[in-house]
Write a protein that holds these residues in place. Structure first.
Motif, PDB file in Angstrom:
ATOM      1  N   ALA A 115     -13.898 -10.454  45.843  1.00  0.00           N
ATOM      2  CA  ALA A 115     -13.307  -9.224  45.322  1.00  0.00           C
ATOM      3  C   ALA A 115     -14.279  -8.505  44.390  1.00  0.00           C
ATOM      4  O   ALA A 115     -14.449  -7.280  44.461  1.00  0.00           O
ATOM      5  N   MET A 116     -14.937  -9.263  43.528  1.00  0.00           N
ATOM      6  CA  MET A 116     -15.919  -8.678  42.611  1.00  0.00           C
ATOM      7  C   MET A 116     -17.120  -8.150  43.385  1.00  0.00           C
ATOM      8  O   MET A 116     -17.579  -7.022  43.153  1.00  0.00           O
ATOM      9  N   ALA A 117     -17.625  -8.946  44.306  1.00  0.00           N
ATOM     10  CA  ALA A 117     -18.816  -8.559  45.069  1.00  0.00           C
ATOM     11  C   ALA A 117     -18.559  -7.293  45.888  1.00  0.00           C
ATOM     12  O   ALA A 117     -19.381  -6.368  45.899  1.00  0.00           O
ATOM     13  N   TRP A 118     -17.416  -7.238  46.582  1.00  0.00           N
ATOM     14  CA  TRP A 118     -17.104  -6.057  47.400  1.00  0.00           C
ATOM     15  C   TRP A 118     -16.934  -4.813  46.532  1.00  0.00           C
ATOM     16  O   TRP A 118     -17.384  -3.724  46.889  1.00  0.00           O
ATOM     17  N   SER A 119     -16.268  -4.971  45.402  1.00  0.00           N
ATOM     18  CA  SER A 119     -16.038  -3.825  44.525  1.00  0.00           C
ATOM     19  C   SER A 119     -17.354  -3.227  44.039  1.00  0.00           C
ATOM     20  O   SER A 119     -17.535  -2.008  44.029  1.00  0.00           O
ATOM     21  N   VAL A 120     -18.280  -4.089  43.655  1.00  0.00           N
ATOM     22  CA  VAL A 120     -19.587  -3.608  43.175  1.00  0.00           C
ATOM     23  C   VAL A 120     -20.355  -2.919  44.298  1.00  0.00           C
ATOM     24  O   VAL A 120     -20.921  -1.835  44.131  1.00  0.00           O
ATOM     25  N   MET A 121     -20.363  -3.521  45.480  1.00  0.00           N
ATOM     26  CA  MET A 121     -21.160  -2.972  46.583  1.00  0.00           C
ATOM     27  C   MET A 121     -20.528  -1.729  47.212  1.00  0.00           C
ATOM     28  O   MET A 121     -21.225  -0.913  47.814  1.00  0.00           O
ATOM     29  N   ASP A 122     -19.213  -1.572  47.079  1.00  0.00           N
ATOM     30  CA  ASP A 122     -18.536  -0.389  47.614  1.00  0.00           C
ATOM     31  C   ASP A 122     -18.475   0.745  46.596  1.00  0.00           C
ATOM     32  O   ASP A 122     -18.002   1.842  46.917  1.00  0.00           O
ATOM     33  N   GLY A 123     -18.947   0.488  45.389  1.00  0.00           N
ATOM     34  CA  GLY A 123     -18.861   1.478  44.320  1.00  0.00           C
ATOM     35  C   GLY A 123     -20.159   2.238  44.092  1.00  0.00           C
ATOM     36  O   GLY A 123     -21.013   2.336  44.981  1.00  0.00           O
ATOM     37  N   GLU A 124     -20.307   2.760  42.890  1.00  0.00           N
ATOM     38  CA  GLU A 124     -21.455   3.605  42.559  1.00  0.00           C
ATOM     39  C   GLU A 124     -22.779   2.867  42.734  1.00  0.00           C
ATOM     40  O   GLU A 124     -23.770   3.452  43.184  1.00  0.00           O
ATOM     41  N   PHE A 125     -22.799   1.585  42.378  1.00  0.00           N
ATOM     42  CA  PHE A 125     -24.045   0.835  42.505  1.00  0.00           C
ATOM     43  C   PHE A 125     -24.497   0.768  43.965  1.00  0.00           C
ATOM     44  O   PHE A 125     -25.654   1.061  44.291  1.00  0.00           O
ATOM     45  N   GLY A 126     -23.588   0.365  44.855  1.00  0.00           N
ATOM     46  CA  GLY A 126     -23.933   0.258  46.270  1.00  0.00           C
ATOM     47  C   GLY A 126     -24.324   1.597  46.873  1.00  0.00           C
ATOM     48  O   GLY A 126     -25.260   1.678  47.680  1.00  0.00           O
ATOM     49  N   ASP A 127     -23.625   2.662  46.475  1.00  0.00           N
ATOM     50  CA  ASP A 127     -23.948   4.000  46.977  1.00  0.00           C
ATOM     51  C   ASP A 127     -25.348   4.424  46.548  1.00  0.00           C
ATOM     52  O   ASP A 127     -26.115   4.986  47.343  1.00  0.00           O
ATOM     53  N   ALA A 128     -25.680   4.160  45.290  1.00  0.00           N
ATOM     54  CA  ALA A 128     -26.993   4.548  44.772  1.00  0.00           C
ATOM     55  C   ALA A 128     -28.108   3.777  45.481  1.00  0.00           C
ATOM     56  O   ALA A 128     -29.166   4.337  45.800  1.00  0.00           O
ATOM     57  N   LEU A 129     -27.864   2.497  45.737  1.00  0.00           N
ATOM     58  CA  LEU A 129     -28.860   1.675  46.426  1.00  0.00           C
ATOM     59  C   LEU A 129     -29.096   2.209  47.838  1.00  0.00           C
ATOM     60  O   LEU A 129     -30.241   2.295  48.300  1.00  0.00           O
ATOM     61  N   ALA A 130     -28.019   2.582  48.523  1.00  0.00           N
ATOM     62  CA  ALA A 130     -28.137   3.106  49.889  1.00  0.00           C
ATOM     63  C   ALA A 130     -28.881   4.436  49.908  1.00  0.00           C
ATOM     64  O   ALA A 130     -29.715   4.692  50.789  1.00  0.00           O
ATOM     65  N   GLU A 131     -28.598   5.314  48.950  1.00  0.00           N
ATOM     66  CA  GLU A 131     -29.270   6.613  48.885  1.00  0.00           C
ATOM     67  C   GLU A 131     -30.768   6.441  48.662  1.00  0.00           C
ATOM     68  O   GLU A 131     -31.594   7.130  49.273  1.00  0.00           O
ATOM     69  N   ASP A 132     -31.121   5.514  47.779  1.00  0.00           N
ATOM     70  CA  ASP A 132     -32.540   5.288  47.494  1.00  0.00           C
ATOM     71  C   ASP A 132     -33.241   4.674  48.701  1.00  0.00           C
ATOM     72  O   ASP A 132     -34.385   5.030  49.019  1.00  0.00           O
ATOM     73  N   MET A 133     -32.566   3.773  49.387  1.00  0.00           N
ATOM     74  CA  MET A 133     -33.140   3.156  50.584  1.00  0.00           C
ATOM     75  C   MET A 133     -33.417   4.203  51.659  1.00  0.00           C
ATOM     76  O   MET A 133     -34.473   4.191  52.307  1.00  0.00           O
ATOM     77  N   LEU A 134     -32.492   5.125  51.855  1.00  0.00           N
ATOM     78  CA  LEU A 134     -32.667   6.188  52.838  1.00  0.00           C
ATOM     79  C   LEU A 134     -33.881   7.042  52.493  1.00  0.00           C
ATOM     80  O   LEU A 134     -34.714   7.349  53.356  1.00  0.00           O
ATOM     81  N   ALA A 135     -33.994   7.397  51.218  1.00  0.00           N
ATOM     82  CA  ALA A 135     -35.103   8.243  50.794  1.00  0.00           C
ATOM     83  C   ALA A 135     -36.456   7.549  50.969  1.00  0.00           C
ATOM     84  O   ALA A 135     -37.449   8.190  51.325  1.00  0.00           O
ATOM     85  N   GLN A 136     -36.493   6.252  50.727  1.00  0.00           N
ATOM     86  CA  GLN A 136     -37.767   5.531  50.771  1.00  0.00           C
ATOM     87  C   GLN A 136     -38.163   5.064  52.165  1.00  0.00           C
ATOM     88  O   GLN A 136     -39.357   4.915  52.451  1.00  0.00           O
TER      89      GLN A 136
END
Length: 336
Positions: A115-136
């Motif tokens: 529950a903790m892991a999914w919440s973190v990865m589905d939230g702002e942190f996970g979104d930011a990581l995905a955006e940066d990965m796309l850009a790089q």
């Protein structure tokens, strides 16, 4: 005349169908688990195929390549960047080798539960990581599903605390952060690509490895491993990745279909893997493994030995920003 008309109509339908099939956009979808419905990645992939082809009326032709048929993790990541592979569900190690910030997720003993892991990865942190990965990288990350809570296995001795790791030769994924994790606990680490792991265990190249229940069962690793220690050191992930060049070639309806169907697939994948993790003792005992429980006190010993060393390595590689963001996301969840 009616018969002739019917024949002409049938011929036209066949021709239109053939033309549609010929013009369909080919989506090669790679993953490394077996082509079996008991494999979470394959069950999820089949759901994605049916969902996308249904929602797009066949304008996207999903072709699934399971069991590393298109190559190992490095080859798939390269294929996604080159566009020779359109989509993959792939694990942490190869991703971190191409996009270093993803290695922050190798921070050990961080999440308390799914529950903790999914919440973190589905939230702002996970979104930011995905955006940066796309850009790089030019690779689009639609989200993550469970690769299983990682536990140590070996064929030499029971491991209940860090001192028991001394002298063991452990296989790790092909990213340096995993070497740091294992060596911080006193074992020696040998990177081995996933397709080569069963052979490395069988031949004694390594004594053990670390993986979740799904992968231990799916690849029959239990055949070459006697002991499993339920230390749960890392919540490992499979990311749903797509070549952004391919994604941008889709029309708006096709893009929407892909995004919706990934969500369905991700949910199936998470549920199947989490269920196996929750039943680890029963599943692995039934396979003939000796399950070694790890108490909260012993887990604290593992955390004290591993977390500072891994964090220092990660900060040295990618800076403190992503580790700090991850810590903040975890603390925000705990404060709810």
């Amino acid at each position: 005349m009616k018969t002739m008309s019917k024949l002409m109509t049938a011929t036209a339908v066949v021709a239109m169908t053939a033309a549609g099939a010929a013009s369909a956009k080919e989506l090669k979808y790679a993953h490394f688990q077996a082509a079996d419905l008991s494999s979470p990645k394959h069950a999820a992939a089949l759901a994605f195929e049916a969902c996308v082809e249904g929602k797009t009326s066949g304008s996207i032709d999903v072709q699934i390549f399971p069991a590393s048929q298109l190559g190992g993790g490095s080859e798939i990541m390269e294929g996604l960047q080159l566009g020779t592979v359109q989509m993959a569900a792939i694990h942490d190690g190869p991703i971190s080798a191409v996009y270093k910030p993803f290695s922050v997720l190798a921070m050990p003993y961080l999440f308390d539960d799914q529950a903790m892991a999914w919440s973190v990865m589905d939230g702002e942190f996970g979104d930011a990581l995905a955006e940066d990965m796309l850009a790089q990288t030019g690779i689009r990350n639609f989200g993550v599903a469970d690769n299983g809570v990682r536990n140590f296995t070996n064929n030499v001795k029971p491991v209940a605390e860090p001192a028991d790791m001394e002298g063991l030769k452990m296989r790790v994924m092909t990213a340096p952060v995993w070497v740091t994790l294992v060596e911080s606990l006193g074992a020696s680490a040998t990177p081995v690509p996933w397709p080569e792991l069963p052979g490395a265990l069988q031949q004694g190249v390594v004594d053990g490895q670390e993986n979740g229940v799904t992968n231990i069962v799916n690849a029959s690793l239990y055949q070459h491993q006697k002991y499993v220690s339920l230390d749960g050191h890392v919540f490992s992930w499979h990311a749903y990745l797509m070549s952004d060049a391919f994604f941008q070639s889709l029309n708006d309806d096709e893009k929407s279909a892909v995004e919706q169907c990934v969500e369905i697939s991700k949910t199936i994948h998470r549920g199947m893997t989490a269920a196996q993790d929750a039943n680890a003792t029963a599943i692995l005992s039934e396979k003939g493994m000796e399950v070694v429980p790890v108490s909260p006190e012993q887990k604290a010993m593992f955390r004290a030995a591993a977390q500072p060393a891994v964090r220092e390595y990660i900060v040295g590689e990618i800076g403190a920003d992503w580790p700090d963001r991850l810590d903040a996301a975890v603390e925000a969840y705990k404060a709810q």
